[in-house]
Structure formats: structure tokens, C-alpha cells
Design a protein around this motif. Structure first.
Motif, PDB file in Angstrom:
ATOM      1  N   SER A  31     -49.462 -28.052  88.578  1.00  0.00           N
ATOM      2  CA  SER A  31     -48.915 -26.214  89.254  1.00  0.00           C
ATOM      3  C   SER A  31     -47.521 -26.572  89.842  1.00  0.00           C
ATOM      4  N   SER A  32     -47.154 -27.367  90.207  1.00  0.00           N
ATOM      5  CA  SER A  32     -46.169 -27.324  90.565  1.00  0.00           C
ATOM      6  C   SER A  32     -44.860 -28.174  90.489  1.00  0.00           C
ATOM      7  N   CYS A  33     -43.761 -28.385  90.677  1.00  0.00           N
ATOM      8  CA  CYS A  33     -42.480 -29.973  90.980  1.00  0.00           C
ATOM      9  C   CYS A  33     -43.592 -31.011  91.751  1.00  0.00           C
ATOM     10  N   MET A  34     -42.966 -32.100  90.432  1.00  0.00           N
ATOM     11  CA  MET A  34     -43.337 -33.276  90.957  1.00  0.00           C
ATOM     12  C   MET A  34     -42.345 -34.808  90.529  1.00  0.00           C
ATOM     13  N   ALA A  35     -42.922 -35.857  91.223  1.00  0.00           N
ATOM     14  CA  ALA A  35     -41.620 -36.558  90.603  1.00  0.00           C
ATOM     15  C   ALA A  35     -42.027 -38.296  90.880  1.00  0.00           C
ATOM     16  N   TRP A  36     -41.625 -38.752  90.455  1.00  0.00           N
ATOM     17  CA  TRP A  36     -41.460 -40.384  90.591  1.00  0.00           C
ATOM     18  C   TRP A  36     -40.184 -40.777  91.352  1.00  0.00           C
ATOM     19  N   PHE A  37     -39.943 -41.619  92.236  1.00  0.00           N
ATOM     20  CA  PHE A  37     -39.454 -41.955  93.060  1.00  0.00           C
ATOM     21  C   PHE A  37     -39.422 -43.656  93.123  1.00  0.00           C
ATOM     22  N   ARG A  38     -39.026 -44.605  93.742  1.00  0.00           N
ATOM     23  CA  ARG A  38     -38.675 -45.390  93.469  1.00  0.00           C
ATOM     24  C   ARG A  38     -38.339 -45.669  95.551  1.00  0.00           C
ATOM     25  N   GLN A  39     -38.495 -47.074  95.396  1.00  0.00           N
ATOM     26  CA  GLN A  39     -37.619 -47.907  96.927  1.00  0.00           C
ATOM     27  C   GLN A  39     -37.490 -48.986  96.908  1.00  0.00           C
ATOM     28  N   ALA A  40     -36.536 -49.960  96.469  1.00  0.00           N
ATOM     29  CA  ALA A  40     -36.119 -51.116  96.479  1.00  0.00           C
ATOM     30  C   ALA A  40     -35.825 -52.258  98.388  1.00  0.00           C
ATOM     31  N   ASN A  83     -40.576 -48.968  79.630  1.00  0.00           N
ATOM     32  CA  ASN A  83     -40.197 -49.617  78.605  1.00  0.00           C
ATOM     33  C   ASN A  83     -38.865 -50.498  79.146  1.00  0.00           C
ATOM     34  N   ASN A  84     -39.248 -51.742  78.566  1.00  0.00           N
ATOM     35  CA  ASN A  84     -37.844 -52.299  78.549  1.00  0.00           C
ATOM     36  C   ASN A  84     -37.144 -52.708  80.119  1.00  0.00           C
ATOM     37  N   LEU A  85     -38.601 -52.815  80.748  1.00  0.00           N
ATOM     38  CA  LEU A  85     -37.948 -52.798  82.163  1.00  0.00           C
ATOM     39  C   LEU A  85     -37.169 -53.620  82.597  1.00  0.00           C
ATOM     40  N   LYS A  86     -35.818 -53.967  83.447  1.00  0.00           N
ATOM     41  CA  LYS A  86     -34.872 -54.863  83.601  1.00  0.00           C
ATOM     42  C   LYS A  86     -35.095 -55.099  85.647  1.00  0.00           C
ATOM     43  N   PRO A  87     -35.238 -56.215  85.792  1.00  0.00           N
ATOM     44  CA  PRO A  87     -34.874 -56.777  87.680  1.00  0.00           C
ATOM     45  C   PRO A  87     -34.579 -55.783  88.159  1.00  0.00           C
ATOM     46  N   GLU A  88     -33.755 -54.573  88.124  1.00  0.00           N
ATOM     47  CA  GLU A  88     -33.181 -53.587  89.181  1.00  0.00           C
ATOM     48  C   GLU A  88     -34.449 -52.575  88.594  1.00  0.00           C
ATOM     49  N   ASP A  89     -35.497 -52.435  87.445  1.00  0.00           N
ATOM     50  CA  ASP A  89     -36.533 -51.697  88.157  1.00  0.00           C
ATOM     51  C   ASP A  89     -37.287 -52.044  88.865  1.00  0.00           C
ATOM     52  N   THR A  90     -37.413 -53.505  89.872  1.00  0.00           N
ATOM     53  CA  THR A  90     -38.261 -53.875  90.816  1.00  0.00           C
ATOM     54  C   THR A  90     -38.361 -53.012  92.205  1.00  0.00           C
ATOM     55  N   ALA A  91     -39.633 -52.351  92.449  1.00  0.00           N
ATOM     56  CA  ALA A  91     -39.350 -51.528  93.704  1.00  0.00           C
ATOM     57  C   ALA A  91     -41.023 -51.107  93.195  1.00  0.00           C
ATOM     58  N   VAL A  92     -40.743 -50.727  94.701  1.00  0.00           N
ATOM     59  CA  VAL A  92     -41.842 -49.368  95.297  1.00  0.00           C
ATOM     60  C   VAL A  92     -41.730 -48.064  94.481  1.00  0.00           C
ATOM     61  N   TYR A  93     -43.047 -47.923  93.999  1.00  0.00           N
ATOM     62  CA  TYR A  93     -42.526 -46.873  93.157  1.00  0.00           C
ATOM     63  C   TYR A  93     -43.513 -45.343  93.463  1.00  0.00           C
ATOM     64  N   TYR A  94     -43.762 -44.488  93.562  1.00  0.00           N
ATOM     65  CA  TYR A  94     -44.152 -43.584  94.817  1.00  0.00           C
ATOM     66  C   TYR A  94     -44.219 -41.840  93.511  1.00  0.00           C
ATOM     67  N   CYS A  95     -45.041 -41.598  93.711  1.00  0.00           N
ATOM     68  CA  CYS A  95     -45.720 -39.875  93.114  1.00  0.00           C
ATOM     69  C   CYS A  95     -45.722 -39.249  94.033  1.00  0.00           C
ATOM     70  N   ALA A  96     -44.965 -38.560  93.975  1.00  0.00           N
ATOM     71  CA  ALA A  96     -45.074 -37.248  95.264  1.00  0.00           C
ATOM     72  C   ALA A  96     -44.894 -36.078  94.231  1.00  0.00           C
ATOM     73  N   ALA A  97     -45.559 -34.625  95.418  1.00  0.00           N
ATOM     74  CA  ALA A  97     -45.924 -33.339  94.712  1.00  0.00           C
ATOM     75  C   ALA A  97     -45.104 -32.920  95.312  1.00  0.00           C
ATOM     76  N   SER A  98     -44.699 -30.969  94.831  1.00  0.00           N
ATOM     77  CA  SER A  98     -44.390 -29.988  96.073  1.00  0.00           C
ATOM     78  C   SER A  98     -45.682 -28.946  95.978  1.00  0.00           C
ATOM     79  N   ARG A  99     -44.475 -28.639  97.131  1.00  0.00           N
ATOM     80  CA  ARG A  99     -45.281 -27.236  97.039  1.00  0.00           C
ATOM     81  C   ARG A  99     -44.511 -26.260  96.769  1.00  0.00           C
ATOM     82  N   ARG A 100     -43.658 -26.882  95.977  1.00  0.00           N
ATOM     83  CA  ARG A 100     -42.420 -25.621  95.465  1.00  0.00           C
ATOM     84  C   ARG A 100     -42.778 -25.084  93.683  1.00  0.00           C
ATOM     85  N   PHE A 101     -42.759 -23.921  93.472  1.00  0.00           N
ATOM     86  CA  PHE A 101     -43.547 -23.370  92.529  1.00  0.00           C
ATOM     87  C   PHE A 101     -42.539 -23.313  90.728  1.00  0.00           C
TER      88      PHE A 101
END
Length: 125
Positions: A31-40, A83-101
Motif C-alpha cells: 500500500s505504500s513505499c517500502m525499502a531495504w536498508f543495511r548497516q555494516a 546473488n553474487n554476494l560480495k564481502p562488502e555486502d556483509t551487514a544487518v539488513y532491515y525491511c522498512a515501510a513508510s506511511r507515504r502513499f
């Protein structure tokens, strides 16, 4: 009460693949914007993919061609195929949803209101 939850993280060798899943209760992810974020460790949180209500993703440059996004609206789930993951992809990955429609989904994390607890992705060389 809105709850968002990621799953699917793990440890893989470079070149491997993982699929992250995001589900929500009390909110329709489509229903709204969502995103994947990560933090190493020691780094700021960064956007990996911004996904609009239609499921159209915008990826950060470093993952283009390797990551894809999909959804199962009937199950209120969003997926991040990595796919084709690299060491620099190492992180905690977060899913986030916005109330922005709106049709425009901003990349900044401050625009996202509902966050999962994160799932660890570790890529070894």
C-alpha cells in the motif's frame, strides 16, 4: 500495532545467494513505499532498494545487476533476492515501510516509519 519482520539472512561465501523476506502485520506492504536498508559495523545505515507501491524497485548502484526485488501481495510479503554476494555486502539488513502513499518513494531512512529488527548477512571471501 504494526510489526515488520525480516528473515532469510545467513552466512555464505562470496558468489553465493540469499533471499530475504519481509512480512508485516497491521500494514499492507503493497500500500505504500517500502525499502531495504543495511548497516555494516562502524558504518551508517544505507538504502539498498527503494520499492514503490507497484513493486518497482530502485537499487543502489553497488548492487545493481546482483539484487532483485519481488513480492507476494496475497501473503503481504516482499523479497530481496541477492546473488553474487560480495564481502562488502556483509551487514544487518532491515525491511522498512513508510506511511507515504505517494508515487515517489524517498531514499532517506527518516521517511520510513515501521522497521523490522534486522537480519544478519555475512559474506566471506
Amino acid at each position: 500495532q504494526v510489526q515488520v519482520q525480516e528473515s532469510g539472512g545467513g552466512s555464505v561465501q562470496a558468489g553465493g545467494s540469499l533471499t530475504l523476506s519481509c512480512t508485516a502485520s497491521g500494514w499492507f506492504l503493497y500500500s505504500s513505499c517500502m525499502a531495504w536498508f543495511r548497516q555494516a559495523p562502524g558504518k551508517e545505515r544505507e538504502g539498498v532498494a527503494i520499492i514503490d507501491r507497484n513493486g518497482t524497485p530502485t537499487f543502489r548502484e553497488s548492487v545493481k545487476g546482483r539484487f532483485t526485488a519481488s513480492q507476494d501481495n496475497a501473503k503481504n510479503k516482499r523479497f530481496l533476492q541477492m546473488n553474487n554476494l560480495k564481502p562488502e555486502d556483509t551487514a544487518v539488513y532491515y525491511c522498512a515501510a513508510s506511511r507515504r502513499f505517494s508515487d515517489y518513494c524517498p531514499p532517506e531512512s527518516r521517511h520510513y516509519h515501521y522497521w523490522g529488527q534486522g537480519t544478519q548477512v555475512a559474506v566471506s571471501s
